[in-house]
Scaffold this active site. Sequence first.
Site, PDB file in Angstrom:
ATOM      1  N   HIS A  33       0.848  -1.125   0.058  1.00 49.86           N
ATOM      2  CA  HIS A  33      -0.216   0.025  -0.129  1.00 49.86           C
ATOM      3  C   HIS A  33       1.012   1.342   0.095  1.00 49.86           C
ATOM      4  O   HIS A  33       0.589   2.291  -0.557  1.00 49.86           O
ATOM      5  CB  HIS A  33      -1.097   0.079   1.256  1.00 49.86           C
ATOM      6  CG  HIS A  33      -2.074  -0.911   1.260  1.00 49.86           C
ATOM      7  ND1 HIS A  33      -1.990  -2.045   2.420  1.00 49.86           N
ATOM      8  CD2 HIS A  33      -3.080  -1.267   0.397  1.00 49.86           C
ATOM      9  CE1 HIS A  33      -3.187  -2.795   2.026  1.00 49.86           C
ATOM     10  NE2 HIS A  33      -3.550  -2.322   1.007  1.00 49.86           N
ATOM     11  N   VAL A 172       4.886  -5.445  -4.538  1.00 51.09           N
ATOM     12  CA  VAL A 172       5.832  -5.241  -3.603  1.00 51.09           C
ATOM     13  C   VAL A 172       6.250  -6.383  -2.862  1.00 51.09           C
ATOM     14  O   VAL A 172       5.248  -7.074  -2.404  1.00 51.09           O
ATOM     15  CB  VAL A 172       5.938  -4.127  -2.852  1.00 51.09           C
ATOM     16  CG1 VAL A 172       6.997  -3.736  -1.852  1.00 51.09           C
ATOM     17  CG2 VAL A 172       5.357  -2.813  -3.620  1.00 51.09           C
TER      18      VAL A 172
END
Length: 269
Positions: A33, A172
């Site tokens: 995020h 990620v």
Amino acid sequence: MKLFKNKKKLYKELKNINNISFVPTMGGLHKGHETLIKESIKKSKNTIVSIFVNPRQFNDKKDFKNYPRNLNKDIKILKKLKVKYLYTPSYNDIYKFKPKKKIFIHNFSKKLCGRFRKKHFKGVLDVVNRFLDIVKPKIMLLGKKDFQQLILIEKHIKKNKIKTKIIRCNTVRDKNYIAYSSRLKRLKKIELLKLAKIIKFIRIYKNNLILKKNNFNLNQVKKKLILLGAQKVDYIEILDLKNLKKPKGYNFNLFFAFYIGKIRFIDNF
Ligand code: PAF
């Protein structure tokens, strides 16, 4: 950071802003995020993040109940990132109005996770459609980890001629190549170790596929994942990223969903 709990005040605030960048989330914020949010702020200072654990996209009530929630921690992260607006709506704020656009559910929703999580994508598209109606962002950032969700949202936007542009953001990963995910917060250390072994195995398998050393024997892969500690494997499939079909060449991703203990983990690479 300005916090909005209902859309009326938010409308007023955003009325005259035309370069809104939006990052929808269900909270439990992690490095994935944070990357989306940093990217969003680079594109526009008028970044708005939403936190709403959407009950309509959970096919399992227990999963909804146990979904990690820690608003205070999330707020700290967002303040540190210098996010301008946070929207934390209630259920009624999101669902007690009629959005202008109808949701469009492309047939791709029936594949991969759609085979195992009935109504999940309908719930995702419903809530995203409502957010887009409220926030009217110029751009919205979504991660490629939830690739099927990303594609279905893009198809809905295109079909309905919604003016928001989707920015696809790379997944990620940690040092073991495990994609950050809110549900990971619920894994025990030993389960994380199992997950790391599985991801390592899938990576090697994929590399070998590309080097054409392996045949596509995904049933064998499933068995191996169970041996490495997966509780259950929903699917492991190969799809061409361009046409979302079985690949003819070697330009594909491996898509998978499996359980470690009670936690369902999805990814693709
Ligand atoms: O990816 C998520 O966190 C959710 O599916 C989303 C897009 C915020 C909709 O609830």
